[in-house]
Enzyme design. Structure first.
Site, PDB file in Angstrom:
ATOM      1  N   TYR A 119      30.520 -65.411   2.130  1.00 27.34           N
ATOM      2  CA  TYR A 119      29.338 -65.284   2.986  1.00 27.34           C
ATOM      3  C   TYR A 119      29.106 -66.539   3.841  1.00 27.34           C
ATOM      4  CZ  TYR A 119      27.717 -61.081   0.489  1.00 27.34           C
ATOM      5  OH  TYR A 119      27.578 -59.820  -0.060  1.00 27.34           O
ATOM      6  N   ASP A 198      35.687 -57.525 -12.267  1.00 26.41           N
ATOM      7  CA  ASP A 198      35.831 -56.068 -12.280  1.00 26.41           C
ATOM      8  C   ASP A 198      35.620 -55.525 -13.692  1.00 26.41           C
ATOM      9  OD1 ASP A 198      38.146 -57.416 -12.942  1.00 26.41           O
ATOM     10  OD2 ASP A 198      39.501 -56.145 -11.784  1.00 26.41           O
ATOM     11  N   ASP A 222      26.053 -60.886  -5.706  1.00 34.80           N
ATOM     12  CA  ASP A 222      25.304 -59.918  -4.911  1.00 34.80           C
ATOM     13  C   ASP A 222      25.572 -58.507  -5.430  1.00 34.80           C
ATOM     14  OD1 ASP A 222      23.764 -58.796  -2.971  1.00 34.80           O
ATOM     15  OD2 ASP A 222      25.132 -59.215  -1.300  1.00 34.80           O
ATOM     16  N   ASP A 226      23.151 -56.011  -7.956  1.00 35.11           N
ATOM     17  CA  ASP A 226      22.680 -54.706  -7.468  1.00 35.11           C
ATOM     18  C   ASP A 226      23.108 -53.602  -8.427  1.00 35.11           C
ATOM     19  OD1 ASP A 226      21.755 -56.056  -5.199  1.00 35.11           O
ATOM     20  OD2 ASP A 226      22.265 -54.375  -3.890  1.00 35.11           O
TER      21      ASP A 226
END
Ligand code: NAI
Ligand code: MG
Length: 326
Positions: A119, A198, A222, A226
């Site tokens: 990012y 993962d 992030d 979520d």
């Protein structure tokens, strides 16, 4: 001393849930509130989504409470995080008694690196066919996050923390991140365990109780936080804090919810709990806990907003929280 809190409601339901949280802050403390603009509406008026004045206020206040911005979210929240020099995004994901959740036993805290990774804005279009992205990882930012994580688990008496990464593939970048974080924890005598990000996604769905505090690079934090939001019953419940060395910015994880904006039925819980994090950040631990308890009580007994299956308004829920604070 009266702390100065900058309040930036933004767009959509930000204009509904932020005033709710401010009324809660007013009920438990004596603060000076300074309201500032950001988002789609102010961009329409002035051409700028984040006016210089708002940036400067956030960069000098003790703390900022932000709601949400619409289409301009990235133009608002990324610079606001820079304004407070925020190097960690704290995202608790906790299921509440009485609220329908996929995994009611979930009680996690993500500590997400907040300044670099994928990012950091280094994307290029090299040809008609090819775009690239440069992933930035520094030892210094990873160590700063790790020091924060060690303080966090020591203050709250956790056994240690997990580090989620993908250093088996991104050996250089995530390898650097993992090595820096683990080495700080070792020096501090804090226990860590490692999990590939993962595998984390699967394991946390199957049994979230395997984890408590999870330290992640930016993108992983992030996405995984979520995912955890899905386990606890929705976006109306998730608070967050962007912490810097001298100041911090607090915001719900959710956006402007255009589908319900203006109807007065947004769930204010995420923003009110963000305000509780703000209180704790400023050292008002007792008041922060009172606010958390009040929200928890209202979530358990009602009234509830429509996202949680009720028919109460934002104001009904806020008043119920305020009553419990009396
Ligand atoms: P969203 O979080 O605004 O909404 C997703 C869904 O969750 C909607 O159905 C909404 O009604 C519901 N929801 C969210 N918060 C709620 C609350 N407090 N109470 C009840 N229901 C709630 O995400 P979406 O729809 O992807 O984005 C909408 C706008 O928000 C976009 O313009 C986006 O750019 C912006 N956004 C801004 C963020 C920020 O400022 N930090 C973060 C995420 C999105
Ligand atoms: Mg997100």
């Amino acid at each position: 001393m009266t702390e100065e809190i900058v309040v930036v409601p933004g767009d959509g339901i930000g204009k509904e849930v932020v005033p709710a949280a401010v009324s809660v802050l007013e009920a438990v403390g004596d603060f000076e509130f300074v309201e500032a603009e950001a988002g789609d509406a102010v961009k329409e008026e002035t051409g700028e989504a984040l006016p210089e004045e708002t940036y400067e206020l956030a960069a000098s206040a003790d703390a900022t409470l932000f709601g949400a911005a619409g289409e301009t979210a990235a133009d608002v929240i990324l610079p606001l995080r820079t304004a407070v020099d925020s190097f960690v995004n704290v995202r608790p994901a906790k299921a509440y008694p009485g609220v329908d959740a996929l995994r009611p036993e979930t009680d996690l805290v993500f500590l997400r690196e907040n300044t670099e990774g994928v990012y950091s804005g280094h994307e290029d279009r090299l040809s008609e066919d090819l775009s690239t992205l440069t992933r930035v990882v520094t030892t210094s930012a990873s160590e700063r996050l790790a020091e924060f994580a060690c303080d966090y688990v020591e203050d709250r008496e956790y056994d240690g923390f997990s580090v989620a990464h993908k250093a088996n593939v991104m050996r250089e970048t995530d390898g650097r991140f993992r090595d820096a974080v683990v080495s700080v924890a070792e020096d501090r005598g804090v226990e860590t365990d490692e999990v590939l990000m993962d595998a984390f996604a699967t394991r946390v769905c199957l049994d979230p109780t395997q984890f408590d505090v999870v330290v992640c690079p930016n993108l992983a934090g992030d996405v995984l936080s979520d995912l955890a939001a899905g386990l606890v019953g929705g976006l109306g419940l998730l608070p967050s804090a962007n912490i810097g060395p001298e100041r911090a910015l607090f915001e719900p994880v959710h956006g402007t919810a255009p589908d319900i904006a203006g109807e007065g039925v947004a769930n204010p819980s995420a923003t009110i709990v963000s305000a509780a994090m703000l209180l704790e950040y400023l050292g008002y631990d007792e008041e922060g806990e009172q606010v958390r308890d009040a929200v928890e009580g209202v979530l358990a007994d009602g009234p509830r907003t429509p996202d949680l299956g009720g028919d109460a308004s934002t104001e009904d829920v806020t008043n119920a929280v305020l009553e419990r604070l009396d």
